[in-house]
Design a protein around this motif. Structure first.
Motif, short mmCIF file in Angstrom:
data_model
loop_
_atom_site.label_atom_id
_atom_site.label_comp_id
_atom_site.label_asym_id
_atom_site.label_seq_id
_atom_site.Cartn_x
_atom_site.Cartn_y
_atom_site.Cartn_z
N ALA A 1 42.40 39.55 46.72
CA ALA A 1 41.80 38.64 45.74
C ALA A 1 42.89 37.99 44.90
CB ALA A 1 40.83 39.41 44.84
N GLY A 2 42.76 36.69 44.70
CA GLY A 2 43.72 35.98 43.86
C GLY A 2 45.00 35.59 44.56
N SER B 1 48.72 39.11 44.44
CA SER B 1 47.62 38.50 43.70
C SER B 1 48.12 37.94 42.38
CB SER B 1 46.53 39.53 43.42
OG SER B 1 45.54 38.99 42.58
N GLN B 2 47.65 36.73 42.06
CA GLN B 2 47.96 36.11 40.78
C GLN B 2 46.91 36.46 39.73
OE1 GLN B 2 50.77 34.40 40.44
NE2 GLN B 2 51.28 34.59 42.62
N ARG B 3 45.96 37.30 40.10
CA ARG B 3 44.80 37.55 39.24
C ARG B 3 44.96 38.77 38.34
NH1 ARG B 3 39.46 37.00 42.57
NH2 ARG B 3 40.45 34.96 42.90
N PHE B 4 45.82 39.71 38.72
CA PHE B 4 45.98 40.91 37.89
C PHE B 4 47.39 41.47 38.01
CE2 PHE B 4 45.34 42.80 41.96
CZ PHE B 4 44.12 42.33 42.47
N PHE C 1 50.42 38.79 38.05
CA PHE C 1 49.95 38.28 36.76
C PHE C 1 50.85 38.85 35.66
CE2 PHE C 1 47.10 38.19 33.06
CZ PHE C 1 46.66 36.88 33.12
N THR D 1 35.51 39.94 32.00
CA THR D 1 34.68 39.38 33.06
C THR D 1 33.73 40.47 33.54
OG1 THR D 1 36.41 37.87 33.79
CG2 THR D 1 34.68 38.39 35.39
#
Length: 287
Positions: free
Chosen positions: A10-11, A218-221, A246, A273
């Motif tokens: 994800a991400g 992932s760039q999300r976390f 992240f 979220t």
């Protein structure tokens, strides 16, 4: 040429990768992007609104099975029966019992049941010597499949036939976050559900049908969350370790267990979220 399969966390930019490839297509190339959910279709379509080269379509998996396999070729299996539309049910218990022949797959108005659509498509392919696949080869140069983790059961039979075709195919998805499914009642290929889909692709890679790569950044976390997320999967699956890129920090980074009595005040304070198991889950304040 073997199909390219990228299993991405994800991400990591799965949809962006598809959009970039579509935009870089050769002049006059034709392409089709497929994904199961309506949101996924909107996401792809929004990334390539002004395509300069070639002709591109974005379509849902069910629409693809219906328009390109079942509807044009169903009479070869069931003469005088012409499918249209789609009859959505959640499970087989919502379909009347003791239906046989074409009625096993379609309602009385000739609308295919969504949870039996891939089985019907497979039977049509077998009855026509894969004629729909050859027709698809003549229409599209490129095929992009997003969120492949949503495909189950007989979908994988159709996916393999596509992968063996002459079409240039790119497939991506995140097997670690398999939540949705095209059919939960399809009993074929149950060993490859969820994260175990990676084993299905590894077997096809060994047969020379595809080339499998991973996108694990992932760039999300951040790395703390990334490392924790990897703990829930069996190490025997030999998945690459997730890397969190992240870099932003706050005064509330980490993984926390929150008591039910404190949940509403926690949401109001930190505005996380919210992910729910189902739409009927407990209602909480807006994050």
């Amino acid at each position: 040429m073997p199909s390219r399969v990228q299993l991405a966390v994800a991400g990591s930019g799965k949809t962006s990768s598809i959009a970039s490839q579509i935009e870089e297509q050769a002049a006059q190339a034709t392409s089709l992007a497929l994904t199961y959910t309506t949101n996924g279709q909107r996401e792809i379509a929004s990334r390539v609104p002004n395509l300069r080269n070639g002709n591109h379509e974005t379509m849902g998996w069910f629409a693809f099975l219906t328009q390109h396999i079942v509807r044009p070729y169903l009479p070869a299996l069931h003469p005088d029966i012409h499918a249209h539309g789609l009859h959505f049910v959640e499970h087989s218990g919502q379909i009347p019992r003791n239906r046989s022949g074409w009625k096993y797959y379609l309602d009385d108005n000739h609308q295919p049941y969504n949870i039996r659509l891939s089985l019907l498509a497979k039977r049509v392919l077998n009855a026509t010597n894969d004629a729909p696949i050859h027709r698809i080869e003549a229409i599209y140069d490129h095929l992009y499949i997003d969120e492949v983790q949503d495909l189950t059961g007989n979908d994988l039979v159709i996916l393999e036939k596509l992968m063996r075709s002459s079409i240039n195919i790119f497939i991506t998805g995140d097997v670690r976050q398999s939540v949705l499914s095209t059919s939960r009642s399809d009993r074929l290929n149950t060993a490859y559900r969820g994260v175990h889909l990676v084993e299905w692709f590894r077997e096809r890679e060994a047969d020379g049908i595809c080339e499998l790569t991973f996108a694990e950044t992932s760039q999300r976390f951040n790395n703390t969350i990334a490392g924790f997320s990897d703990l829930i999967h069996n190490p025997a699956l030999n998945l690459p370790a997730t890397t969190g890129a992240f870099a932003e920090t706050s005064e509330h980074d980490g993984i926390f267990l929150v008591d039910d009595d404190h949940l509403e005040s926690y949401v109001r304070l930190w505005k996380p979220t919210l992910l729910r198991v189902r739409i009927s889950s407990r209602t909480l304040p807006e994050a």
